[in-house]
Write a protein that holds these residues in place. Structure first.
Motif, PDB file in Angstrom:
ATOM      1  N   ALA A 161      -4.405  -3.824  -2.735  1.00  8.98           N
ATOM      2  CA  ALA A 161      -3.904  -2.441  -2.651  1.00  8.98           C
ATOM      3  C   ALA A 161      -3.231  -2.200  -1.304  1.00  8.98           C
ATOM      4  O   ALA A 161      -2.153  -1.604  -1.236  1.00  8.98           O
ATOM      5  CB  ALA A 161      -5.065  -1.460  -2.848  1.00  8.98           C
ATOM      6  N   VAL A 162      -3.853  -2.676  -0.234  1.00  9.19           N
ATOM      7  CA  VAL A 162      -3.283  -2.501   1.115  1.00  9.19           C
ATOM      8  C   VAL A 162      -1.918  -3.182   1.189  1.00  9.19           C
ATOM      9  O   VAL A 162      -0.938  -2.612   1.696  1.00  9.19           O
ATOM     10  CB  VAL A 162      -4.245  -3.065   2.184  1.00  9.19           C
ATOM     11  CG1 VAL A 162      -3.590  -3.060   3.548  1.00  9.19           C
ATOM     12  CG2 VAL A 162      -5.534  -2.249   2.213  1.00  9.19           C
ATOM     13  N   SER A 163      -1.851  -4.412   0.687  1.00  4.60           N
ATOM     14  CA  SER A 163      -0.572  -5.141   0.678  1.00  4.60           C
ATOM     15  C   SER A 163       0.473  -4.369  -0.116  1.00  4.60           C
ATOM     16  O   SER A 163       1.648  -4.304   0.269  1.00  4.60           O
ATOM     17  CB  SER A 163      -0.746  -6.536   0.062  1.00  4.60           C
ATOM     18  OG  SER A 163      -1.673  -7.283   0.798  1.00  4.60           O
ATOM     19  N   TRP A 164       0.049  -3.759  -1.246  1.00  7.90           N
ATOM     20  CA  TRP A 164       1.001  -3.037  -2.093  1.00  7.90           C
ATOM     21  C   TRP A 164       1.549  -1.802  -1.375  1.00  7.90           C
ATOM     22  O   TRP A 164       2.750  -1.525  -1.428  1.00  7.90           O
ATOM     23  CB  TRP A 164       0.311  -2.634  -3.399  1.00  7.90           C
ATOM     24  CG  TRP A 164       1.243  -1.943  -4.336  1.00  7.90           C
ATOM     25  CD1 TRP A 164       2.103  -2.513  -5.224  1.00  7.90           C
ATOM     26  CD2 TRP A 164       1.436  -0.523  -4.450  1.00  7.90           C
ATOM     27  NE1 TRP A 164       2.816  -1.537  -5.887  1.00  7.90           N
ATOM     28  CE2 TRP A 164       2.428  -0.306  -5.441  1.00  7.90           C
ATOM     29  CE3 TRP A 164       0.863   0.584  -3.821  1.00  7.90           C
ATOM     30  CZ2 TRP A 164       2.858   0.965  -5.802  1.00  7.90           C
ATOM     31  CZ3 TRP A 164       1.300   1.856  -4.183  1.00  7.90           C
ATOM     32  CH2 TRP A 164       2.278   2.037  -5.160  1.00  7.90           C
TER      33      TRP A 164
ATOM     34  N   ALA B 128       3.971  -3.062   1.242  1.00  8.05           N
ATOM     35  CA  ALA B 128       5.179  -3.600   0.603  1.00  8.05           C
ATOM     36  C   ALA B 128       6.033  -2.472   0.020  1.00  8.05           C
ATOM     37  O   ALA B 128       7.270  -2.564   0.027  1.00  8.05           O
ATOM     38  CB  ALA B 128       4.794  -4.587  -0.495  1.00  8.05           C
ATOM     39  N   SER B 129       5.394  -1.395  -0.470  1.00  6.76           N
ATOM     40  CA  SER B 129       6.149  -0.263  -1.027  1.00  6.76           C
ATOM     41  C   SER B 129       7.009   0.400   0.039  1.00  6.76           C
ATOM     42  O   SER B 129       8.148   0.803  -0.215  1.00  6.76           O
ATOM     43  CB  SER B 129       5.188   0.779  -1.616  1.00  6.76           C
ATOM     44  OG  SER B 129       4.472   0.232  -2.688  1.00  6.76           O
TER      45      SER B 129
ATOM     46  N   PRO C 238      -5.810  -5.003  11.733  1.00  2.53           N
ATOM     47  CA  PRO C 238      -7.045  -5.616  12.239  1.00  2.53           C
ATOM     48  C   PRO C 238      -8.062  -5.930  11.139  1.00  2.53           C
ATOM     49  O   PRO C 238      -8.851  -6.865  11.269  1.00  2.53           O
ATOM     50  CB  PRO C 238      -7.597  -4.545  13.202  1.00  2.53           C
ATOM     51  CG  PRO C 238      -6.383  -3.773  13.633  1.00  2.53           C
ATOM     52  CD  PRO C 238      -5.480  -3.759  12.446  1.00  2.53           C
ATOM     53  N   ARG C 239      -8.039  -5.159  10.024  1.00  2.00           N
ATOM     54  CA  ARG C 239      -9.015  -5.378   8.953  1.00  2.00           C
ATOM     55  C   ARG C 239      -8.471  -6.258   7.823  1.00  2.00           C
ATOM     56  O   ARG C 239      -9.241  -6.826   7.054  1.00  2.00           O
ATOM     57  CB  ARG C 239      -9.455  -4.034   8.366  1.00  2.00           C
ATOM     58  CG  ARG C 239     -10.373  -3.237   9.293  1.00  2.00           C
ATOM     59  CD  ARG C 239     -10.460  -1.776   8.866  1.00  2.00           C
ATOM     60  NE  ARG C 239     -10.878  -1.611   7.473  1.00  2.00           N
ATOM     61  CZ  ARG C 239     -10.769  -0.469   6.811  1.00  2.00           C
ATOM     62  NH1 ARG C 239     -10.247   0.589   7.407  1.00  2.00           N
ATOM     63  NH2 ARG C 239     -11.174  -0.385   5.552  1.00  2.00           N
ATOM     64  N   TYR C 240      -7.148  -6.320   7.688  1.00  2.00           N
ATOM     65  CA  TYR C 240      -6.554  -7.026   6.548  1.00  2.00           C
ATOM     66  C   TYR C 240      -5.491  -8.012   7.013  1.00  2.00           C
ATOM     67  O   TYR C 240      -4.385  -7.624   7.402  1.00  2.00           O
ATOM     68  CB  TYR C 240      -5.921  -6.016   5.579  1.00  2.00           C
ATOM     69  CG  TYR C 240      -6.897  -5.056   4.963  1.00  2.00           C
ATOM     70  CD1 TYR C 240      -7.603  -5.385   3.803  1.00  2.00           C
ATOM     71  CD2 TYR C 240      -7.131  -3.804   5.544  1.00  2.00           C
ATOM     72  CE1 TYR C 240      -8.503  -4.501   3.232  1.00  2.00           C
ATOM     73  CE2 TYR C 240      -8.037  -2.910   4.984  1.00  2.00           C
ATOM     74  CZ  TYR C 240      -8.718  -3.275   3.821  1.00  2.00           C
ATOM     75  OH  TYR C 240      -9.610  -2.394   3.260  1.00  2.00           O
ATOM     76  N   THR C 241      -5.857  -9.294   6.981  1.00  5.46           N
ATOM     77  CA  THR C 241      -4.886 -10.332   7.391  1.00  5.46           C
ATOM     78  C   THR C 241      -3.752 -10.438   6.377  1.00  5.46           C
ATOM     79  O   THR C 241      -2.702 -11.012   6.673  1.00  5.46           O
ATOM     80  CB  THR C 241      -5.589 -11.698   7.509  1.00  5.46           C
ATOM     81  OG1 THR C 241      -6.256 -11.966   6.266  1.00  5.46           O
ATOM     82  CG2 THR C 241      -6.602 -11.700   8.641  1.00  5.46           C
ATOM     83  N   GLU C 242      -3.943  -9.891   5.178  1.00  9.62           N
ATOM     84  CA  GLU C 242      -2.913  -9.971   4.126  1.00  9.62           C
ATOM     85  C   GLU C 242      -1.607  -9.302   4.568  1.00  9.62           C
ATOM     86  O   GLU C 242      -0.535  -9.672   4.109  1.00  9.62           O
ATOM     87  CB  GLU C 242      -3.412  -9.303   2.830  1.00  9.62           C
ATOM     88  CG  GLU C 242      -4.484 -10.071   2.071  1.00  9.62           C
ATOM     89  CD  GLU C 242      -5.871  -9.887   2.679  1.00  9.62           C
ATOM     90  OE1 GLU C 242      -6.802 -10.552   2.211  1.00  9.62           O
ATOM     91  OE2 GLU C 242      -6.012  -9.068   3.624  1.00  9.62           O
ATOM     92  N   LEU C 243      -1.716  -8.325   5.460  1.00  7.69           N
ATOM     93  CA  LEU C 243      -0.509  -7.639   5.910  1.00  7.69           C
ATOM     94  C   LEU C 243       0.428  -8.585   6.657  1.00  7.69           C
ATOM     95  O   LEU C 243       1.653  -8.466   6.572  1.00  7.69           O
ATOM     96  CB  LEU C 243      -0.858  -6.443   6.802  1.00  7.69           C
ATOM     97  CG  LEU C 243      -1.485  -5.239   6.094  1.00  7.69           C
ATOM     98  CD1 LEU C 243      -1.720  -4.105   7.077  1.00  7.69           C
ATOM     99  CD2 LEU C 243      -0.616  -4.755   4.948  1.00  7.69           C
ATOM    100  N   LYS C 244      -0.174  -9.534   7.368  1.00  8.95           N
ATOM    101  CA  LYS C 244       0.659 -10.509   8.076  1.00  8.95           C
ATOM    102  C   LYS C 244       1.422 -11.367   7.072  1.00  8.95           C
ATOM    103  O   LYS C 244       2.598 -11.698   7.280  1.00  8.95           O
ATOM    104  CB  LYS C 244      -0.217 -11.385   8.978  1.00  8.95           C
ATOM    105  CG  LYS C 244       0.606 -12.339   9.840  1.00  8.95           C
ATOM    106  CD  LYS C 244      -0.277 -13.209  10.721  1.00  8.95           C
ATOM    107  CE  LYS C 244       0.568 -14.177  11.521  1.00  8.95           C
ATOM    108  NZ  LYS C 244      -0.263 -15.098  12.315  1.00  8.95           N
ATOM    109  N   ALA C 245       0.760 -11.709   5.975  1.00  7.60           N
ATOM    110  CA  ALA C 245       1.417 -12.512   4.933  1.00  7.60           C
ATOM    111  C   ALA C 245       2.611 -11.757   4.348  1.00  7.60           C
ATOM    112  O   ALA C 245       3.655 -12.353   4.045  1.00  7.60           O
ATOM    113  CB  ALA C 245       0.418 -12.856   3.832  1.00  7.60           C
TER     114      ALA C 245
ATOM    115  N   ILE D 271       9.329 -11.307   4.969  1.00  7.51           N
ATOM    116  CA  ILE D 271      10.563 -10.585   5.309  1.00  7.51           C
ATOM    117  C   ILE D 271      11.646 -11.596   5.677  1.00  7.51           C
ATOM    118  O   ILE D 271      11.394 -12.514   6.472  1.00  7.51           O
ATOM    119  CB  ILE D 271      10.310  -9.609   6.480  1.00  7.51           C
ATOM    120  CG1 ILE D 271       9.347  -8.504   6.032  1.00  7.51           C
ATOM    121  CG2 ILE D 271      11.605  -9.020   6.997  1.00  7.51           C
ATOM    122  CD1 ILE D 271       8.896  -7.579   7.126  1.00  7.51           C
ATOM    123  N   PRO D 272      12.853 -11.469   5.129  1.00  4.20           N
ATOM    124  CA  PRO D 272      13.923 -12.423   5.455  1.00  4.20           C
ATOM    125  C   PRO D 272      14.218 -12.435   6.955  1.00  4.20           C
ATOM    126  O   PRO D 272      14.219 -11.391   7.614  1.00  4.20           O
ATOM    127  CB  PRO D 272      15.130 -11.885   4.673  1.00  4.20           C
ATOM    128  CG  PRO D 272      14.554 -11.013   3.612  1.00  4.20           C
ATOM    129  CD  PRO D 272      13.288 -10.453   4.159  1.00  4.20           C
TER     130      PRO D 272
END
Length: 1066
Positions: free
Chosen positions: A929-932, A935-936, A967-974, A979-980
């Motif tokens: 959900a955080v990644s979404w 990304a949105s 700091p809580r979600y490493t998925e954001l770095k992914a 990003i191009p």
């Protein structure tokens, strides 16, 4: 000079060069600006002098004399000098806008002096005026702008005015007209500079030539060109408003002249297609069509009204005296209909008739100045006798022309405040207004159905105007009208007794007026009894068994209103018109009563009158509305009608519509034109019947009925308060009526439902009823709206990706444009509703005008940081505690960022997204959900990145999310790594600073700039830049390269070193 101009354009105007190179070039230009200006001025002066010698023009001060005949052999050389002069002026225009003001005013304003001289040189005057305009329009420190006041000097003013007189004296030639426009702009800019400098801390005084300036400015205000007249208005307003100048005797002496000029300028003449005024010829240069001119003139007239009111604030008596003279004159002269008769009737005015345009202008003038006089003068200074004399003249004036009668009614309203000093004139005013309520051009049509003699819009406007005037009078002067209540009531009862005499809207308007006066009873029981009596006919009709059957069954409803008939004569035949009018009458009346019935505003009066029933836990009083009992007993049938109306859009019900009425549920043409921004043909506004066919009448019925039903529900909350919100099972009743069959309801019907019903219902609902009423209703609604909008935008996106060849033939481009624009407007409505529900009041105020149709990308706001107080409301918090509703809100808000509507995107980004997400940050959000969410926002940047306002807001939001959740979600770095063209090293550096609190001391702006550079790859570019080939300009070789001196070759080449030893031998 072309090179210098190109440099200025590349560096300042268009900024097409890489940033560093642009700065370098601009710095070098600035360092050498003195030389550049010297070169340009010298070039200009030399070439102008040569040109004038060759064409035989007198030098310097004798410029205005007639040039001698040109020697033909010198013609080519003269033209060459002229072209160089024009090039010098064009180049100067590229620099004057941004160089230091000291360069423009150097050498005792030599440049400005030269430009003034050149205003009288026909070939160079436009270029000179352009340069002068740019110079005089400069902003900056007041101290630096002081030298510009030299243009108020004798010499400069002489050249400006003589150039204007010469250009205007040579008739309408496009070149001269363009020059006049520039000169007018120069004088406007001069006025703005004077207003800025005078009265500030600077020591500037009113210039000696101020009177001459005002005379010249008035000359432009009285010029035949409507465009030139309009160009002067803002400056007149600034002068009349100015703290110092507004007290200047010269300006005060100019007010009567300005008002006299306005009397001419308010007359709507100058249509490009006509030749009835000198303005027409000029309009053909300025406007493409009569519709363009009409839109311009309406705006110009509104502007004039504002400036006239400012002038009358300084001199109210003069304006009133002029208005009185003009009104008396119009009342005495015979009517001139002109060559074009109205279709309304023989011998009546059309909107282009000479008499009507004069009446129209006079009415606007008198309305503006009289209202201002009452605001400005003290009560004992009001010229009551003069005002009452004028009112009597107007009341005694009789006309059968609907357009002129409409103007007469406006004058009655404008003069009505005088009646507060002489109440004995009120019955005469009422008599005049009531006579106009039943106005007809053809007398017999009062006694036949209006269907057989369709009223034109001009006639309908008169009747509606009279009704509105009565309502306005009862709203603004209720204490004055209260003693005459019985007279008013009897008038209304007499009119209502004939069912065919008035339209349903007119009946309701008169009943609204009575309800407004009944509010002055200030006695609950008395007002309740009156409302019961007033609504008895409605209650009897609405609650009858037949009406209950009709309102509850879609098939019976279609049959009752006649929508299943096949009509042979669609213009005259309408057998079910009376049935429709009965339903409309009931709905209009309920709306009028709900909207107007109120308790006294003063708490003591409300308590004494029996309106107070208790207090809320918070201590705020609870009042009861005298209309509550009457309205609530009609509520069930109203909800049944709404349910039936919604079900009419089901395919099987649409199939039951008769052949004539197959499109009865479609939009009216006027609605389509409003959404697409298409102008209405001018004459049709007044001369055509309101509804040309029975189909249009049916469309109007369905449209108005739908809107009015929801207006009643929207007004029920603020009107009846707790009595409405505590109706048993209200939430389920609304869900099973207003929100039924939404899948088939078209966008153009869903929009008003959200705006006029759901929004006020939510806004005025006390917090005690959030759990029982609002949340059960909004939860399913928001979930549905998200699903609906997502599907609509998916269709639009797919359509834009398809080739034109694949487009369906039965869906032409205009229909696609209409559908797309409707989806945009519905999106804004939905996002505004969510914002109103969830975010504190700042957001609500910002969005109250969201329903305006038209272009809105022009004025994109650039303020991007959400207000510090953008917190969730109590209702927002309540909604967010329910998982389904919370999910629907978050998904709708973040999905909408990539829908192709910039206005909706920016408002949602700045006001809604972060407060909603912040509410759930403390919980355990799923990594997906955080990644979404993140990304949105990046998808939104991809869609809207080319718009600066949107881009800045989205970058800020992305930055907030990344900082708060990384700091809580490493998925954001992914997500960032996808990003191009992202620089991994830079990302690592940003992350390390973010995750290490001891290092996180960089300023917020620097961190945000760093983040923006990281996500540049996903920021969308304008179409013009998407495929642009980047230009890489290498450094040019130096022009003057110093050659290093080379050593003697024989010294180096001699291996045994003999040559070196020779040097030391001597």
């Amino acid at each position: 000079m072309f090179i210098l101009l190109r440099l200025a354009e590349d560096v300042v105007t268009f900024q097409t060069l890489p940033t560093q190179r642009r700065r370098d070039i601009q710095q070098t230009l600035t360092q050498n600006m003195e030389k550049i200006f010297s070169f340009l001025l010298t070039t200009l002066q030399q070439n102008v002098n040569k040109y004038r010698r060759m064409v035989g023009a007198p030098q310097e001060q004798e410029v205005l004399a007639t040039p001698q005949k040109t020697d033909l052999t010198q013609e080519p050389k003269a033209q060459a000098n002229c072209r160089v002069g024009i090039a010098a002026l064009n180049t100067l225009a590229g620099y004057i806008d941004w160089v230091a003001l000291s360069h423009i005013t150097a050498d005792n304003c030599k440049l400005l002096e030269m430009l003034c001289l050149l205003l009288n040189e026909p070939e160079l005057q436009i270029g000179a005026a352009e340069c002068l305009l740019i110079a005089v329009s400069r902003k900056g420190k007041l101290e630096d702008r002081k030298p510009l006041m030299v243009l108020f000097g004798d010499v400069a003013m002489h050249y400006i005015l003589s150039a204007a007189q010469t250009a205007d004296g040579e008739g309408l030639v496009e070149k001269h007209y363009v020059f006049l426009k520039r000169l007018c702009q120069v004088l406007c800019a001069l006025g703005s500079q004077l207003c800025a400098l005078l009265g500030s801390d600077s020591d500037v005084e009113t210039p000696p030539n101020f009177g001459k300036y005002l005379d010249s400015f008035l000359a432009f205000t009285t010029h035949p060109s409507q465009f030139l007249r309009s160009s002067t208005q803002i400056t007149w307003g600034a002068l009349f408003r100015h703290e110092v100048l507004s007290r200047d005797p010269l300006l005060l002496g100019m007010i009567p002249k300005y008002l006299r000029a306005s009397m001419t300028n308010l007359v709507k003449v100058g249509f490009p297609s006509k030749s009835d005024s000198p303005s027409c010829e000029y309009s053909r240069f300025d406007f493409d069509s009569d519709e363009d001119f009409n839109a311009f003139f309406n705006s110009f007239r509104a502007q004039q009204g504002e400036v006239m009111r400012m002038a009358c604030r300084l001199d109210p008596r003069t304006g009133f005296q002029m208005a009185g003279e003009w009104l008396k004159y119009q009342l005495t002269i015979p009517v001139d209909t002109g060559p074009m008769n109205s279709k309304t009737g023989e011998g009546l005015c059309s909107i282009f008739s000479p008499s009507f345009v004069q009446w129209d202008a006079m009415t606007f003038f008198s309305e503006s100045v009289i209202s201002q006089m009452f605001r400005t003068l003290d009560k004992d200074e009001i010229p009551v006798n003069d005002g009452i004399d004028l009112l009597q003249l107007v009341l005694n004036f009789e006309t059968k022309d609907p357009l002129i009668l409409s103007c007469v009614l406006t004058n009655v309203s404008a003069l009505f405040p005088f009646v507060t000093y002489r109440p004995e004139y009120l019955p005469q005013v009422l008599s005049k207004l009531f006579a106009s309520v039943t106005f007809e051009v053809i007398e017999e049509s009062k006694f036949v159905m209006s269907v057989q003699a369709p009223r034109t819009r001009a006639v309908k406007n008169v009747r509606r105007h009279a009704c509105s005037s009565i309502i306005k009078m009862c709203r603004d002067y209720p204490q004055l009208v209260l003693p005459n209540f019985e007279v008013l009531y009897n008038h209304v009862k007499q009119l209502l007794s004939n069912e065919l005499l008035l339209t349903q809207m007119e009946k309701c308007a008169l009943m609204e007026a009575l309800v407004l006066i009944s509010n002055q009873f200030k006695d609950y029981e008395r007002q309740k009894a009156f409302l019961e009596e007033l609504m008895a006919p409605v209650a009897g009709l609405w609650l009858s068994p037949e009406m209950q059957r009709v309102l509850s069954d879609p098939e019976a409803f279609i049959s009752y209103v006649g929508a299943d008939n096949k009509i042979a004569d669609p213009v005259l035949e309408d057998p079910s018109g009376l049935n429709r009018s009965r339903i409309s009458f009931c709905v209009y009346t309920i709306l009028g009563v709900v909207k107007r019935a109120r308790w006294p505003a003063a708490p003591e009066e409300a308590k004494a009158g029996g309106f107070l029933v208790g207090y809320m836990p918070s201590g705020s009083p609870i009042y009861r509305n005298p209309c509550t009992e009457q309205v609530l007993k009609l509520l069930d049938n109203l909800l049944a009608l709404i349910r039936t109306h919604n079900n009419l859009y089901m395919p099987e019900m649409v199939a039951r519509l008769g052949e004539t009425f197959a499109k009865a549920l479609d939009m009216l043409e006027v609605e389509k034109n409003a959404i697409l921004g298409l102008p209405q043909p001018l004459l049709e506004l007044y001369d055509s019947p309101v509804y040309k066919t029975v189909l249009e009448r049916m469309q109007g019925f369905f449209c108005t009925l739908y809107d009015n039903c929801f207006h009643i529900l929207g007004n029920a909350g603020p009107s009846m308060q707790q009595d409405f919100y505590t109706v048993e099972g209200l939430a389920s009743q609304l869900l099973s009526s207003a929100f039924i069959n939404l899948n088939n309801i078209p966008d153009y019907r869903l929009r008003p439902m959200l705006r006029v019903f759901v929004k006020p219902l939510v806004l005025f609902c006390p917090s005690e009823y959030y759990e029982t009423l609002v949340c059960p209703m909004l939860g399913p609604l928001f979930t549905y709206l998200h699903m609906r909008l997502s599907q609509k935008w998916q269709v639009i996106n797919q359509r834009s990706m398809l080739c034109e060849d694949d487009a369906a033939d039965d869906n032409p481009e205009s229909q696609e444009m209409l559908e797309e624009q409707l989806v945009r407007l519905l999106t804004r409505e939905v996002m505004d509703l969510i914002t109103v529900c969830c975010v504190s009041k700042k957001g609500v105020e910002h969005n109250t005008a969201v329903a305006v149709d038209g272009d809105d990308d022009e004025a994109m706001a650039t303020e991007v940081t959400p207000p510090a107080s953008a917190e969730l409301t109590e209702l927002g918090k309540c909604l967010m505690t329910q998982e389904e509703v919370c999910t629907a809100l978050l998904i709708t808000a973040y999905t909408s960022l990539s829908w192709k509507d910039t206005l909706s995107c920016q408002r949602t980004t700045t006001q809604l997204c972060w407060p909603l997400l912040k509410q759930v940050l403390q919980g355990n959000l799923l990594p997906d959900a955080v990644s979404w969410f993140f990304a949105s926002v990046l998808k939104g940047l991809q869609t809207h990145g080319q718009h600066n306002g949107c881009m800045a807001a989205l970058v800020h939001l992305a930055f907030q999310i990344y900082e708060a959740l990384r700091p809580r979600y490493t998925e954001l770095k992914a997500v960032m790594e996808q990003i191009p063209d992202i620089q991994r090293d830079s990302l690592e550096q940003f992350d390390s600073k973010l995750l290490n609190p001891t290092l996180q001391k960089v300023a917020d702006k620097r961190r945000k700039d760093h983040f923006k550079r990281l996500i540049t790859g996903c920021i969308g570019k304008p179409l013009g830049e998407q495929f642009r080939k980047e230009v890489h300009i290498r450094n040019l070789p130096s022009l003057f390269k110093k050659v290093k001196p080379s050593l003697e070759p024989d010294v180096l080449e001699n291996e045994d070193g003999e040559s070196l030893t020779v040097l030391f031998e001597s």
